[in-house]
Design a protein around this motif. Structure first.
Motif, mmCIF file in Angstrom:
data_model
loop_
_atom_site.group_PDB
_atom_site.id
_atom_site.type_symbol
_atom_site.label_atom_id
_atom_site.label_comp_id
_atom_site.label_asym_id
_atom_site.label_seq_id
_atom_site.Cartn_x
_atom_site.Cartn_y
_atom_site.Cartn_z
ATOM 1 N N LEU A 86 -13.238 -3.849 -1.569
ATOM 2 C CA LEU A 86 -12.646 -2.509 -1.486
ATOM 3 C C LEU A 86 -13.650 -1.470 -1.009
ATOM 4 O O LEU A 86 -13.333 -0.627 -0.170
ATOM 5 C CB LEU A 86 -12.085 -2.102 -2.853
ATOM 6 N N SER A 101 0.829 -1.209 0.000
ATOM 7 C CA SER A 101 0.000 0.000 0.000
ATOM 8 C C SER A 101 0.859 1.253 0.000
ATOM 9 O O SER A 101 0.515 2.263 -0.624
ATOM 10 C CB SER A 101 -0.938 0.010 1.205
ATOM 11 N N TYR A 122 -8.138 4.133 0.731
ATOM 12 C CA TYR A 122 -7.944 4.513 -0.667
ATOM 13 C C TYR A 122 -8.343 5.960 -0.952
ATOM 14 O O TYR A 122 -8.413 6.372 -2.110
ATOM 15 C CB TYR A 122 -8.708 3.563 -1.598
ATOM 16 N N LYS A 157 0.716 4.079 -2.910
ATOM 17 C CA LYS A 157 0.461 5.471 -2.546
ATOM 18 C C LYS A 157 1.590 6.382 -3.019
ATOM 19 O O LYS A 157 1.348 7.469 -3.564
ATOM 20 C CB LYS A 157 0.298 5.592 -1.033
ATOM 21 N N LEU A 183 -8.160 1.819 -12.058
ATOM 22 C CA LEU A 183 -8.386 0.767 -11.071
ATOM 23 C C LEU A 183 -9.141 -0.370 -11.743
ATOM 24 O O LEU A 183 -10.193 -0.148 -12.351
ATOM 25 C CB LEU A 183 -9.197 1.343 -9.906
ATOM 26 N N ILE A 200 -5.029 -1.600 -0.627
ATOM 27 C CA ILE A 200 -5.514 -0.274 -0.237
ATOM 28 C C ILE A 200 -6.934 -0.318 0.335
ATOM 29 O O ILE A 200 -7.581 0.714 0.512
ATOM 30 C CB ILE A 200 -5.432 0.732 -1.412
ATOM 31 N N LYS A 201 -7.413 -1.520 0.625
ATOM 32 C CA LYS A 201 -8.731 -1.656 1.238
ATOM 33 C C LYS A 201 -8.762 -0.872 2.551
ATOM 34 O O LYS A 201 -7.886 -1.018 3.404
ATOM 35 C CB LYS A 201 -9.036 -3.134 1.506
ATOM 36 N N LEU A 239 -6.516 8.415 -3.398
ATOM 37 C CA LEU A 239 -6.709 8.417 -4.849
ATOM 38 C C LEU A 239 -7.398 9.694 -5.317
ATOM 39 O O LEU A 239 -7.228 10.107 -6.462
ATOM 40 C CB LEU A 239 -7.533 7.196 -5.273
#
Length: 486
Positions: A378, A328, A356, A332, A368, A352-353, A359
């Motif tokens: 997610l 992650s 996120y 990022k 994605l 990234i659950k 974003l």
């Protein structure tokens, strides 16, 4: 491109056409001619083909009766079967049917002797479960495996807005639908019961914000005469971990796909643990070995990531990277410091659950690519067009929501891809799609790149299935059949 409409939108389009002087009779005859021509192609010149047309008492049934009349007057052996008393059917239509000499019987008299079955029982208006004798009739028609089954507009029993089966549903080999796709044909159980879908124009002007793209809709791409590998795009694919030995090889397949889609160079970034395996297998891609943990997880390394960011034209992250505790952070960092296309796929999505939101302000052009399960994990949302648009808009990303009907949206446009086959339900298919999308972003706007990639991969799988059994098809087989010509 073809529109995707709800039942209410279709009715509104029909009402508008009639307000401009197009009569319902004209629409019905246009629809029946289109379907009769398709049936004639199936039957060929064999007038001994036995055709059974099952008709309800509503508009769809009227279309079916006119189809039967057309076939009858051109020499085919056709019988119309009604599921209601003929007194319930439009009198003008029945007068025309009687004038042609078409044989009309009760559906109860059918003895399963047809070579081709046409379903015109219910149309787009069905909104409650089918009950009574019709349940047994539809089950009887579905059980006749030696007959080709064709549905008019939508298969009887399918909710044309939701794709829900209303108790029981006619299972078509082919559906001829009028003017546009209906949303329920593409979602829910729609793809399973519609079979091959053919859209026929019958003179109704339709408009929608949702489209199915086809080959002729894609923008052309031509390289300059002075192009070289440096200007064609430098694609970087990061993947692999210690517990998934095959993952870097899949990354190599994604790299192959990227080359086939125009990338000038492809670099595969894999953990050091796979140095020997990848050195033996890589034939075209450049290899970049990343520092890793004892378990084979790629470490966050700012210097190496900055080097990738500096050189890459597009980046794909996630294939086979596993439950990497630093993934992650890698995702990022790249999103915040890179200003070109980043495809976030597979394990990068899972990493990234719950975190996120970054974003929304990403410097990169994020694409994605979750399948429906990853999307649910997610976002905790179901995989619908509405939710896809919501997430894409909120996060300012391009979302490619992969399924039998793939949703491609930037929060404004919605494009649906319907190419593909159930044979694609196998590991590696998504990895190759990721490589394809990543490469095409070097030449196209991200939404065009994703649309073209989904279409090509699905088409390649459809072609491959004609040479392979469904259970045998692998991701690499798709590459042999995909049409990569501009």
């Amino acid at each position: 491109m073809k529109n995707v409409l709800s039942a209410a939108q279709v009715r509104a389009a029909e009402e508008y056409a009639m307000s401009k002087g197009v009569t319902r009779t004209i629409l019905r005859f246009s629809a029946s001619l289109a379907v009769a021509d398709i049936i004639s192609e199936h039957a060929g010149a064999q007038s001994d083909k036995r055709i059974a047309v099952f008709c309800g008492s509503g508009g769809n049934g009227c279309d079916g009766l006119l189809v039967a009349c057309r076939l009858h007057t051109t020499g085919y052996g056709v019988t119309a079967y009604t599921v209601d008393n003929v007194s319930k059917i439009d009198g003008e239509i029945m007068a025309f049917v009687n004038s042609t000499g078409l044989t009309v019987k009760s559906a109860a008299e059918y003895v399963c002797d047809a070579d081709l079955i046409v379903d015109a029982i219910f149309g787009i208006g069905l909104n409650k479960p089918i009950t009574g004798e019709l349940v047994g009739l539809i089950q009887k028609l579905n059980a006749q495996k030696d007959a080709y089954r064709l549905a008019l507009d939508v298969p009887s029993g399918l909710n044309c807005d939701t794709g829900e089966v209303m108790g029981v549903c006619f299972k078509a080999d082919e559906t001829v639908t009028f003017s546009c796709y209906k949303s329920g044909m593409l979602f829910g159980n729609g793809r399973d019961v519609c079979g091959k879908i053919i859209v026929k124009d019958i003179g109704i002007l339709t408009s929608s914000d949702i489209y199915v793209y086809e080959d002729e809709d894609f923008p052309a791409y031509t390289r300059e005469r002075t192009a070289h590998k440096g200007t064609a795009g430098k694609v970087y694919i990061m993947g692999g971990c210690g517990s998934m030995v095959g993952a870097p090889i899949m990354a190599g397949a994604a790299a192959h796909t990227a080359y086939l889609n125009g990338a000038g160079t492809v670099t595969i970034c894999v953990p050091n643990i796979h140095r020997a395996a990848m050195s033996a297998r890589a034939t075209m891609a450049v290899l970049k070995f990343m520092p890793d943990t004892p378990d084979g997880f790629i470490k966050f390394d700012k210097t190496l990531l900055d080097d990738i960011i500096k050189n890459a034209s597009a980046i794909c992250l996630g294939v086979g990277m596993g439950a990497n505790p630093e993934l992650s952070r890698i995702v990022k960092y790249i999103c915040e410091n890179y200003d070109k296309a980043v495809v976030i796929d597979a394990d990068a999505i899972n990493s990234i659950k719950g975190d996120y939101s970054f974003l929304k302000t990403s410097k990169a052009k994020v694409i994605l690519t979750p399948h429906v399960g990853e999307f649910k994990r997610l976002t905790d949302l179901d995989a619908t067009v509405e939710n896809a648009v919501k997430i894409a808009s909120e996060l300012n990303i391009l979302l490619v929501l992969k399924s039998a009907t793939t949703i491609i949206t930037d929060g404004k446009q919605v494009r649906l891809n319907v190419t593909g086959t159930p044979a694609m339900a196998k590991g590696g298919m998504g990895d190759m799609l990721g490589g394809c999308i990543t490469s095409l972003t070097c030449a196209y706007d991200p939404i065009d790149a994703a649309t073209i990639a989904c279409y090509r991969n699905g088409l390649g799988a459809e072609r491959a299935v004609s040479s392979y059994a469904q259970m045998m098809l692998t991701a690499s087989d798709v590459l042999k059949f995909a049409d990569y010509k501009e």
